[in-house]
Design a protein around this motif. Structure first.
Motif, PDB file in Angstrom:
ATOM      1  N   SER A 215      29.353  14.046  24.052  1.00 39.21           N
ATOM      2  CA  SER A 215      29.927  13.281  23.228  1.00 39.21           C
ATOM      3  C   SER A 215      28.669  12.575  22.487  1.00 39.21           C
ATOM      4  CB  SER A 215      30.015  11.777  24.369  1.00 39.21           C
ATOM      5  OG  SER A 215      31.246  11.934  24.996  1.00 39.21           O
ATOM      6  N   LEU A 216      28.717  12.482  21.073  1.00 42.08           N
ATOM      7  CA  LEU A 216      27.905  12.255  20.045  1.00 42.08           C
ATOM      8  C   LEU A 216      28.036  10.819  19.468  1.00 42.08           C
ATOM      9  CD1 LEU A 216      28.439  15.397  18.136  1.00 42.08           C
ATOM     10  CD2 LEU A 216      26.517  15.046  19.731  1.00 42.08           C
ATOM     11  N   THR A 217      26.916  10.110  19.481  1.00 37.64           N
ATOM     12  CA  THR A 217      27.139   8.674  18.805  1.00 37.64           C
ATOM     13  C   THR A 217      27.157   8.610  17.197  1.00 37.64           C
ATOM     14  OG1 THR A 217      25.712   7.706  20.721  1.00 37.64           O
ATOM     15  CG2 THR A 217      25.903   6.221  18.863  1.00 37.64           C
ATOM     16  N   ALA A 218      28.216   9.024  16.789  1.00 36.77           N
ATOM     17  CA  ALA A 218      28.607   9.423  15.494  1.00 36.77           C
ATOM     18  C   ALA A 218      29.914   9.468  15.115  1.00 36.77           C
ATOM     19  CB  ALA A 218      27.963  10.671  14.922  1.00 36.77           C
TER      20      ALA A 218
ATOM     21  N   PHE B 127      24.564  26.117  24.827  1.00 34.20           N
ATOM     22  CA  PHE B 127      25.470  25.201  24.106  1.00 34.20           C
ATOM     23  C   PHE B 127      24.784  23.781  24.235  1.00 34.20           C
ATOM     24  CE2 PHE B 127      28.911  28.632  23.994  1.00 34.20           C
ATOM     25  CZ  PHE B 127      29.011  28.305  22.430  1.00 34.20           C
ATOM     26  N   GLY B 128      24.386  23.366  25.575  1.00 34.58           N
ATOM     27  CA  GLY B 128      23.662  22.020  25.714  1.00 34.58           C
ATOM     28  C   GLY B 128      22.638  21.974  24.738  1.00 34.58           C
ATOM     29  N   GLY B 129      21.611  23.053  24.446  1.00 36.48           N
ATOM     30  CA  GLY B 129      20.714  22.997  23.400  1.00 36.48           C
ATOM     31  C   GLY B 129      21.291  22.786  21.984  1.00 36.48           C
ATOM     32  N   THR B 130      22.353  23.604  21.776  1.00 36.79           N
ATOM     33  CA  THR B 130      23.022  23.371  20.501  1.00 36.79           C
ATOM     34  C   THR B 130      23.497  22.171  20.283  1.00 36.79           C
ATOM     35  OG1 THR B 130      23.593  25.833  20.585  1.00 36.79           O
ATOM     36  CG2 THR B 130      24.645  24.449  19.096  1.00 36.79           C
ATOM     37  N   PHE B 131      24.187  21.588  21.090  1.00 37.79           N
ATOM     38  CA  PHE B 131      24.762  20.270  20.726  1.00 37.79           C
ATOM     39  C   PHE B 131      23.839  19.143  20.876  1.00 37.79           C
ATOM     40  CE2 PHE B 131      29.045  21.838  22.854  1.00 37.79           C
ATOM     41  CZ  PHE B 131      29.345  22.260  21.624  1.00 37.79           C
ATOM     42  N   ALA B 132      22.574  19.252  21.609  1.00 38.73           N
ATOM     43  CA  ALA B 132      21.375  18.343  21.714  1.00 38.73           C
ATOM     44  C   ALA B 132      20.870  18.294  19.995  1.00 38.73           C
ATOM     45  CB  ALA B 132      20.208  18.740  22.572  1.00 38.73           C
ATOM     46  N   GLN B 133      20.915  19.726  19.512  1.00 37.89           N
ATOM     47  CA  GLN B 133      20.430  19.813  18.104  1.00 37.89           C
ATOM     48  C   GLN B 133      21.313  18.804  17.161  1.00 37.89           C
ATOM     49  OE1 GLN B 133      17.537  23.641  18.051  1.00 37.89           O
ATOM     50  NE2 GLN B 133      19.678  24.100  17.442  1.00 37.89           N
ATOM     51  N   LEU B 134      22.402  19.315  17.399  1.00 35.46           N
ATOM     52  CA  LEU B 134      23.499  18.692  16.483  1.00 35.46           C
ATOM     53  C   LEU B 134      23.251  17.062  16.726  1.00 35.46           C
ATOM     54  CD1 LEU B 134      25.944  18.265  14.818  1.00 35.46           C
ATOM     55  CD2 LEU B 134      27.394  18.659  17.003  1.00 35.46           C
ATOM     56  N   GLU B 135      23.168  16.697  17.796  1.00 31.72           N
ATOM     57  CA  GLU B 135      23.050  15.073  17.909  1.00 31.72           C
ATOM     58  C   GLU B 135      21.434  14.562  17.381  1.00 31.72           C
ATOM     59  OE1 GLU B 135      23.585  11.726  21.605  1.00 31.72           O
ATOM     60  OE2 GLU B 135      23.070  13.771  22.020  1.00 31.72           O
ATOM     61  N   ALA B 136      20.596  15.389  17.283  1.00 28.70           N
ATOM     62  CA  ALA B 136      19.188  14.896  16.672  1.00 28.70           C
ATOM     63  C   ALA B 136      19.525  15.024  15.396  1.00 28.70           C
ATOM     64  CB  ALA B 136      18.310  15.933  17.238  1.00 28.70           C
ATOM     65  N   TYR B 137      20.169  15.902  14.697  1.00 31.59           N
ATOM     66  CA  TYR B 137      20.388  16.009  13.373  1.00 31.59           C
ATOM     67  C   TYR B 137      21.210  14.950  12.823  1.00 31.59           C
ATOM     68  CZ  TYR B 137      22.818  17.456   8.904  1.00 31.59           C
ATOM     69  OH  TYR B 137      23.298  17.416   7.833  1.00 31.59           O
ATOM     70  N   LEU B 138      22.239  14.506  13.622  1.00 30.50           N
ATOM     71  CA  LEU B 138      23.083  13.380  13.131  1.00 30.50           C
ATOM     72  C   LEU B 138      22.377  11.896  13.151  1.00 30.50           C
ATOM     73  CD1 LEU B 138      26.511  14.185  14.891  1.00 30.50           C
ATOM     74  CD2 LEU B 138      26.047  14.226  12.561  1.00 30.50           C
ATOM     75  N   LEU B 139      21.415  11.819  14.113  1.00 26.04           N
ATOM     76  CA  LEU B 139      20.684  10.655  14.289  1.00 26.04           C
ATOM     77  C   LEU B 139      19.637  10.526  13.084  1.00 26.04           C
ATOM     78  CD1 LEU B 139      19.730  10.349  18.101  1.00 26.04           C
ATOM     79  CD2 LEU B 139      21.304   9.268  16.734  1.00 26.04           C
ATOM     80  N   GLN B 140      19.197  11.547  12.579  1.00 26.56           N
ATOM     81  CA  GLN B 140      18.407  11.751  11.296  1.00 26.56           C
ATOM     82  C   GLN B 140      19.069  11.360  10.153  1.00 26.56           C
ATOM     83  OE1 GLN B 140      16.915  15.574  10.800  1.00 26.56           O
ATOM     84  NE2 GLN B 140      15.635  15.705  12.745  1.00 26.56           N
ATOM     85  N   LYS B 141      20.409  11.438  10.004  1.00 32.81           N
ATOM     86  CA  LYS B 141      21.384  11.214   8.968  1.00 32.81           C
ATOM     87  C   LYS B 141      21.560   9.801   8.858  1.00 32.81           C
ATOM     88  CE  LYS B 141      21.771  14.025   6.257  1.00 32.81           C
ATOM     89  NZ  LYS B 141      20.892  14.324   5.274  1.00 32.81           N
ATOM     90  N   LYS B 142      21.557   9.038   9.851  1.00 32.68           N
ATOM     91  CA  LYS B 142      21.915   7.402   9.906  1.00 32.68           C
ATOM     92  C   LYS B 142      21.096   6.783   8.745  1.00 32.68           C
ATOM     93  CE  LYS B 142      23.873   7.018  14.249  1.00 32.68           C
ATOM     94  NZ  LYS B 142      24.120   6.104  15.615  1.00 32.68           N
TER      95      LYS B 142
END
Length: 312
Positions: free
Chosen positions: A159-162, A297-312
């Motif tokens: 789950s992603l906060t995005a 995949f956990g590391g991959t999705f963590a990178q996705l979450e970090a990327y999306l947080l940067q875009k806020k």
């Protein structure tokens, strides 16, 4: 006197509608049509009475074979009939029909009949290897469409906060995809991204001091902001599918489905995947590595979450 036809039958382990889809959707048929070692490039596929499917079949020795099919009858999901030709766009080499019989218990009997002009033509096709080629084609269909046993399918959710729209962009746009796909610690170079059904993404995962690790996606059905189907493989720099660098018996092709759902500002992505066109040894190897895949995949999705947080 021998009937001038060739008939090939195989029981395929999938429901009849699913098998029909394999025959009528370009994003699927490109992966299994033809004998072992052959691949296809599809330029047109208009599945309707009078419609034409044009494709080039690439032989394992590099020879290209131009083909066309013109649909004469379509009775979904039970039967189709068509004319088949090669370089001459007006002259059919033979006529054929495919029938699908529902056997129950998620199995379908597929019968392919080539209707030929003469016994001489039949003899030439048999000598050319048409029977073995047809048998291999239906075996490839079965391997492609058969469900991997549940115990050998990998699944993970995150789950992603995005919002959904932002998460979808991260999967579908090359400049965004390059910012997060891959295990933690690697950089991604996207050589090509054609995000559509039948399109491909070709990329390299790069770590300092070691050769890049190439991979590719071939997309199946894409439903915007709902789901993505793709076959993931290791490859070389030219885009040819290769064995994984870490196991000789890792599956060459893994069919994945990613689904997306949004609730209260959060987007949940769920990925399920399993080998296709694989051996039992390859499926077992895949299942033995669920723990390491979950970490990756956990590391991959963590990178996705970090990327999306940067875009806020």
């Amino acid at each position: 006197m021998e009937t001038p036809e060739i008939t090939i039958t195989r029981t395929v382990h999938a429901q009849r509608q699913r098998v029909w889809d394999m025959f009528t959707q370009a994003e699927h048929i490109q992966h299994w049509w033809g004998p072992n070692g052959f691949t296809n490039s599809i330029s047109e596929m208009d599945v309707r009475v009078g419609g034409v499917w044009r494709y080039v079949m690439h032989g394992p020795d590099g020879t290209n074979y131009t083909n066309w099919i013109r649909y004469a009858e379509l009775e979904a999901p039970a039967r189709m009939a068509y004319a088949h030709g090669g370089d001459d766009p007006e002259h059919a080499e033979f006529h054929a029909e495919v029938t699908l019989q529902d056997l129950g218990d998620s199995t379908t009997q597929v019968t392919l009949r080539l209707l030929l002009a003469s016994a001489e033509q039949r003899a030439k096709l048999v000598e050319f290897g048409a029977v073995q080629g047809g048998e291999q084609t239906l075996a490839r269909l079965d391997a492609y469409v058969s469900a991997t046993p549940a115990a050998q399918r990998f699944a993970i959710s995150h789950s992603l906060t995005a919002p959904m729209a932002q998460v979808w962009q991260a999967w579908s746009e090359p400049e965004r995809f390059a910012q997060w796909w891959g295990p933690a610690g690697c950089a991604l170079e996207v050589k090509k991204m054609d995000f559509r059904s039948g399109g491909e993404t070709h990329y390299a995962m790069v770590w300092p001091g070691v050769p890049p690790m190439w991979g590719k996606f071939v997309y199946g059905e894409i439903v915007p902001q709902q789901s993505i189907e793709f076959i993931n493989s290791f490859s070389n720099e030219a885009g040819d599918i290769t064995r994984a660098p870490f196991f000789d018996d890792w599956p060459l092709r893994v069919f994945n489905t990613v689904t997306f759902s949004e609730h209260d500002g959060q987007t949940t992505i769920s990925l399920r995947g399993g080998p296709i066109q694989s051996t039992e040894a390859e499926r077992s190897r895949f299942a033995e590595n669920f723990e390491s895949m979950a970490q990756g995949f956990g590391g991959t999705f963590a990178q996705l979450e970090a990327y999306l947080l940067q875009k806020k």
